[in-house]
Design an enzyme around this catalytic site. Sequence first.
Site, PDB file in Angstrom:
ATOM      1  N   THR A 951       0.734  -1.230   0.142  1.00  9.25           N
ATOM      2  CA  THR A 951      -0.171  -0.206   0.108  1.00  9.25           C
ATOM      3  C   THR A 951       0.815   1.138  -0.070  1.00  9.25           C
ATOM      4  O   THR A 951       0.508   2.364  -0.476  1.00  9.25           O
ATOM      5  CB  THR A 951      -0.808   0.058   1.275  1.00  9.25           C
ATOM      6  OG1 THR A 951       0.007   0.003   2.450  1.00  9.25           O
ATOM      7  CG2 THR A 951      -1.872  -1.169   1.161  1.00  9.25           C
ATOM      8  N   CYS A 952       2.179   1.448   0.428  1.00 12.07           N
ATOM      9  CA  CYS A 952       2.961   2.242   0.548  1.00 12.07           C
ATOM     10  C   CYS A 952       3.174   2.965  -0.779  1.00 12.07           C
ATOM     11  O   CYS A 952       3.685   4.024  -1.171  1.00 12.07           O
ATOM     12  CB  CYS A 952       4.067   2.031   1.316  1.00 12.07           C
ATOM     13  SG  CYS A 952       5.206   0.691   0.586  1.00 12.07           S
TER      14      CYS A 952
END
Length: 984
Positions: A951-952
Amino acid sequence: MLPIFGDERRRREINLGGSTSVSSQAAILDQARARRMEREAQRKREESAIRIQAWWRGAREARRVRQQLRRVFQEEVTGFTALRCLVLVGQDEDILFMWSKRVSQDDALLFGPAQGPDRDSWITLLRRVAVLLLRSVSSRADVPAAVSHLKVLCKLLDPPSTAKLLGPSGNDLSLCISQWLVQNDLYQYLGRAITTIDPEAKNNPSLPYLVKLLYLPLINFSPSSELFARSFSALVSHVFALPLLPNRIPLTSLSELSGQLPLAHLHVLSLCISAIISITSTSSRINIVANLLAFTSPRYTTLPVSSLKAYLQLLSALLNGLPPHALEPPLPRDSQTPLTSWADDGDSDSERPAAIIALRSVLPALDARTRKRLQTLPSPTHLNSLLKPAQQHPELLSELVSMLFSLILVWPSRKDKILTTLLSYGGGGLNLSSLMDPSLGSYWPPLLLLTDLYTQSLLTMGDDEFFSGSRTTLTLSELIPFSRTLFNIAFTLYWREDQTKIQEVTDSGLNLSWESVRDRITKCLQAIHARDSRRPFMPEDHWHVNSQIDMNSFVEAAVYEEQQVDESAVPRPSSRRQLTHFPRLSPRLGVLNNIPFAIPFETRVLIFRRFVQNDRMNRGFNHFGPRGKTEASIRRTNIAQDGYDRLSDVDLRAPVSITFIDQFGEPEAGIDGGGVFKEFFTSLCKEVFDTDRGLWLANKKNEIYPNPHSYATESHSLDWYRFIGRILGKALYEGILVEVAFAGFFLAKWLGKQSFLDDLASLDPDLYQGLVFLKNYTGNMEDLSLNFTVAIEEFGVAKALDLIPNGSNVLVTRENRLQYIYLISHYRLSKQIKLQNEAFFEGLSEMIDPKWLRMFNQQELQILLGGVNAPVDLDDLRQHTNYGGLYDNEEPTIQAFWRVLESFDQEQRRAFLRFVTSCSRPPLLGFKQLNPYFAIRDAGSDEHRLPTSSTCVNLLKLPRYQSEKVLREKLLQAISSGAGFDLS
């Protein structure tokens, strides 16, 4: 001389035998003082007796002479000698009636001496007799003698009658006697005479003659003369001041008076207005307004501009001479209405107009017919009849608006009718480019007053009342043109290129700077727009000017102006109060920070991102570069505390590189590249916004706000609020979406806005309903037993806090309940969390320039934080997707992937979006704003593996599934179970 009171003088008693009867020297002195006072009293009695005897002799002689004069008069009732006797006898009703009855029946008897050698003496005597007749009538106009008196007076003052008998000299006679009577208070006597007749006795024979006497002097005098102005002024002051004047007069005489009144010469009153106000009472001024309205309003279209202008000036002065609420229905006798003020307590978040509940004066009860006639004054029909000539003759505008301004002050409950008409004029004919023309100075007071009143009414108005229109000052249909008019004015004032002129210009009639005018209108607009933001009711594009302004050039100019402000010596605002007036030198920033809704939301978001981009460049930061980068090691088991310890004092606008430490104390593998911070931030938010930690509470909609408990105001807790503010500022700075919903009233604090009663519904619905009940309560307020305190409970102990000094001893009454409602709402929404708000806002302001935030309202700010709650646009997502490994847009697994996503419903699509980006909402401006772009990377050929994500960096790691069915099952399993975040 015989003693009148008896022989009370006695010889002084002298005791030569010593002081056997007096015990002390003090007693001797008291006796001497008493005797001296007795002698002085005796002397005064004797002097009074002498004066009484002298008066009696004089009165007896005067009575004898008058009796003799009466005998002479009766011998020759209509002769010259009789006229002299009449004057010498004075106010004798019997002989006055004898004379007036005879001469009223025969004009030759009345005017005969005018042809003789004693003409001058006859005129002198006749003038004095006219005053005697007038005085007699003023005491009893309803008796038969009064009719004879009035007939004589009308013959003397009527030029056609005197000219018919005397020729040209007859006009001089009427003029002479008219002048004498006016100088001897003609209209005061006529006013008294009319009041002696029962208002319902319209058939009284005196009334036609009294009406005739009202206008005859005005016919005799030249309109340019001082006597004409004096007579007209006296007519208004003493006759128009009578209650129900039109109702007292027979219909025929009423038409006569209406036709003979020289209303075309009303302009002569312009120099007499102050005199009229000075000699009339409050009730008289109300009657003058009602009577002027009855006689003048039918002739508006025929009046010269100068006369209509004077008429409006007179109305305005009369209304200004009335106390506030003078035209409102009187309060009950047992009502106690204290003069109270909701004073600003100095809180930085208490930026509100001072709300005043004015003391309503107890006035004499007005007759129902007078009150009904006054209803015409604020009616749309009447006001339109005034607005029409004002539109045709701009010189009337100032006087008309001043009159409306005065009317609103004394009749605030009628402001809705006045408002609708005024807005119709302002929206239909006002040239916005000439708003600052000094000739329009008096246009502003009523508009500003209406603006302030409406802003004030919103303080204690719930949405239910607002939208139902049951208790609002404006219906929604009226509010639309009103708000658009205010919007046009405000935009014009902000849009001036030379903003310094806004601050410097002060119109003498307005007595307010244009900056103050702009700020007051802005407050009202912001409050109205806040309602529209919660529950839209305005037409599409009601708030926008995008049809008049090129948005692309606006964006570039706004960015340039922001750079100029940054490079200038203008200090940044240090408080929300200062922020209200900042910036002052930039038109576009003025619009964006005060009436941002003039610009479409998407445009403002783009401007915000440009501001951030420029700020980052000015500081020498780039997202992935090493310059100024902060590195922090964060234990996965202690994310919140480590984040607080490592990042509280660093410049978070610089890139932050996070290294996670696992449970064994070893750094985790993986490259941040700027993306791991997003994972850290997501985990941090889950911890710090957890309501179990005590810093935040959640309402019934699961929206959070600062805990009002006293421990949340301790220094350690305030440091945490400050840190959280900085972290959220970092999210806004980096464009990271946060799935945390904040209560609307708390978001308003970020923007320096005040909270209203309706905001309380989202915090404490039970208290909100209780206050609405109190506002609408019609019973006995004492039964509720409320005082100006608020109950709080901490650590199981309940206590009451005063809302005002000595509040526990101040009962809530019908008159002060709005103040109580406001103070309760203000305490719960603002004061209780004041320190928490300030700490949070301090941290947020370190990251985000406060004026950037002011480009948005609460709802828009929530979208800016958490993304738009809109359907996931797969076409947009696909257009902004990168591929890695063996994947490209034509690869079979990728083709199957997009078909699977298209088969998902919106909830499944949001779950997928949360899985790959940590936020279920798409970016506001579309997926092109996702940084970095969404990417899909080849994760091998093992079809038993689930898809994973980073998700980063918004990355989906997708195995090469050969079956679309398997791909769908595995993808649904991954997004529903939150399967593995992978850094590999």
